[in-house]
Design an enzyme around this catalytic site. Structure first.
Site, short mmCIF file in Angstrom:
data_model
loop_
_atom_site.label_atom_id
_atom_site.label_comp_id
_atom_site.label_asym_id
_atom_site.label_seq_id
_atom_site.Cartn_x
_atom_site.Cartn_y
_atom_site.Cartn_z
N LYS B 70 38.32 49.64 33.15
CA LYS B 70 37.71 48.64 34.03
C LYS B 70 36.73 49.31 35.00
CE LYS B 70 41.69 45.68 33.32
NZ LYS B 70 43.08 45.36 33.71
N GLN B 114 47.06 45.94 38.88
CA GLN B 114 47.39 46.14 37.47
C GLN B 114 48.85 45.78 37.20
OE1 GLN B 114 45.16 47.03 34.89
NE2 GLN B 114 46.91 46.53 33.58
N ASP B 137 41.08 38.08 39.15
CA ASP B 137 41.91 38.18 37.95
C ASP B 137 42.80 36.93 37.79
OD1 ASP B 137 42.65 39.63 35.68
OD2 ASP B 137 44.41 40.49 36.67
#
Lengths: 294, 294
Positions: B70, B114, B137
């Site tokens: 990323k 994450q 996200d």
């Protein structure tokens, strides 16, 4: 959890000679309110009186009736309610200010903004401004998200009522195919989410669905939330389906064609006396929980 | 909206001799990133450099790889990224503090925590603490709710990628029957919501679904998000179905048995090179939008 008389209503899902059950919303509602009355009494011993604030903007006569019914229902179980009636020409800013006042008022445990508000008001913005702790009607996007992700405290009240009826009558959901007709933010979408969280396989249908009859013919559980009187016909249903009618159209008519669906269904909610009374009970229940948690 | 080469890939849905299309995620991704690069350049002219902050807790090697990918993807289009790597024994409170720091840092436009975090951390609480403005996200319940209710800016990135692929290849959705296999908060649930908002009739299936094959045999669009390698077989599909495989299992294998599904499908995403690369592009895109709106 509501209990009582359950064994009388058990649905013998597996057998071919399925028992026919009328899912009696008044009965479910009575059981909920009896339980709530006790909880309200307990709270009062601690000097807490659960209080629902309702906000009505403008002069829609059915909205006035709904708001009055909710206030009366509060009184009957010993809860307080505050009815705020704002004029038709209230601005979004004025409404937000009022909501904020209620958010900050420690005596208010739940806030209900009666839908619909006049067209010039940003209804979504108003809904979003209700504190998540007082969003007992499940209208905020955060409340919706928490419900759908499985940890919401206050789902929208009609979906919550449908789930309560299902639990009361011990209707099995896990692995069943539930078909929801309708996708509104306060009904079709959240009830789909709640059924999914309880392990149903869920299909959500709507005005753009091209093969509604074929999909309904596979449904073990049907939720009608489409807003069209007598729309769903018995011919479309699978023998033995459970039918929950969240519709409430002019002339006390649901979204389901009752007589023909009654013939096919193993269990069905009437209109009136089905989902409606339980919806108000869920609003009371959410407000009592909010008071208990404050 | 991504454009380019579209006519080459139009699927002739109505015809019986359906064209076979491999839905090329790298191609879609390239188009998105070319567009983003221009937007990043424009932002830089205004002294704004879009910046994604990633937080990794602990030493999971695949998570380390994902986070690195990323960061590298950001650099390639001129974006900044901040990689925060916290030790395995980080407490929930310490993580919340770090997230809050990033929420308040005006140079950070998007925050990605994450998944998964170590078991002792309250992951949901950590997700919820990400500012809705930086939740690129789509992990907060508010972000999820906004997406499901139709006004979300940043849906979870894999669902967003699936929708982007569908749009790029101009696959019709309205009135089609989409079957999503899986109901996770970051994949099955939000992709079901997005397909529903684009007028598909949506069925969400999962581990408790009893008649998966029969339901899949009716699907015009299949989204596999179940996390089981080669789980969905071509035999189960309707001739001409569109298959989107969001699975990514050990050995670069999707949730879809590619060879048998390829035979039946009119269009299918490969693994790798399907949904995966577009997912990262959507993360970049959401971060650029967040920077544009700040």
């Amino acid at each position: 959890m509501v209990t009582g008389f359950l064994s009388l209503f058990l649905i013998d899902w597996e057998a071919n000679n399925v028992a026919k059950t009328i899912l009696d919303g008044n009965l479910v509602s009575k059981a909920i309110r009896e339980d709530l009355k006790k909880r309200v009494d307990l709270l009062k011993e601690k000097n807490v009186t659960p209080c629902l604030a309702t906000i009505l903007v403008g002069d829609n006569p059915s909205s006035e009736t709904y708001v009055k019914m909710k206030g009366n229902a509060c009184a009957k179980i010993g809860m307080e309610s505050i009815r705020i009636h704002l004029p038709e020409n209230t601005s979004t800013e004025e409404l937000l200010e009022k909501i904020n006042e209620l958010n900050e008022n420690p005596k208010v445990h739940g806030i209900l903004l009666q839908h619909p508000v006049p067209a010039h008001i940003d209804e979504r913005l108003a809904f979003e401004s209700i504190s998540i702790k007082k969003d007992v009607d499940g209208v905020t996007s955060m409340g919706y998200g928490q419900t759908a992700l499985g940890f919401g405290k206050y789902p929208a009240c009609t979906p919550a009522a449908i789930m309560e009826i299902i639990r009361y009558y011990q209707i099995p959901i896990a692995g069943k195919h539930a078909v929801v007709v309708g996708r509104s933010p306060i009904l079709g979408k959240p009830v789909s989410a709640l059924l999914l969280n309880d392990d149903a396989t869920v299909t959500t249908c709507h005005s753009k669905t091209t093969n509604l009859e074929s999909i309904l013919s596979q449904a073990d559980i049907v939720v009608a939330a489409v807003g069209k009187p007598n729309f769903i016909l018995g011919d479309w249903l699978k023998e033995g389906a459970v039918v929950l009618d969240a519709g409430y159209n002019k002339g006390n008519v649901g979204d389901v064609d009752y007589d023909s669906c009654y013939e096919k269904a193993s269990a069905i909610t009437p209109v009136p006396g089905g989902v409606g009374p339980v919806t108000i009970s869920m609003l009371l229940k959410h407000t009592v929980i909010a008071a208990e948690e404050m």
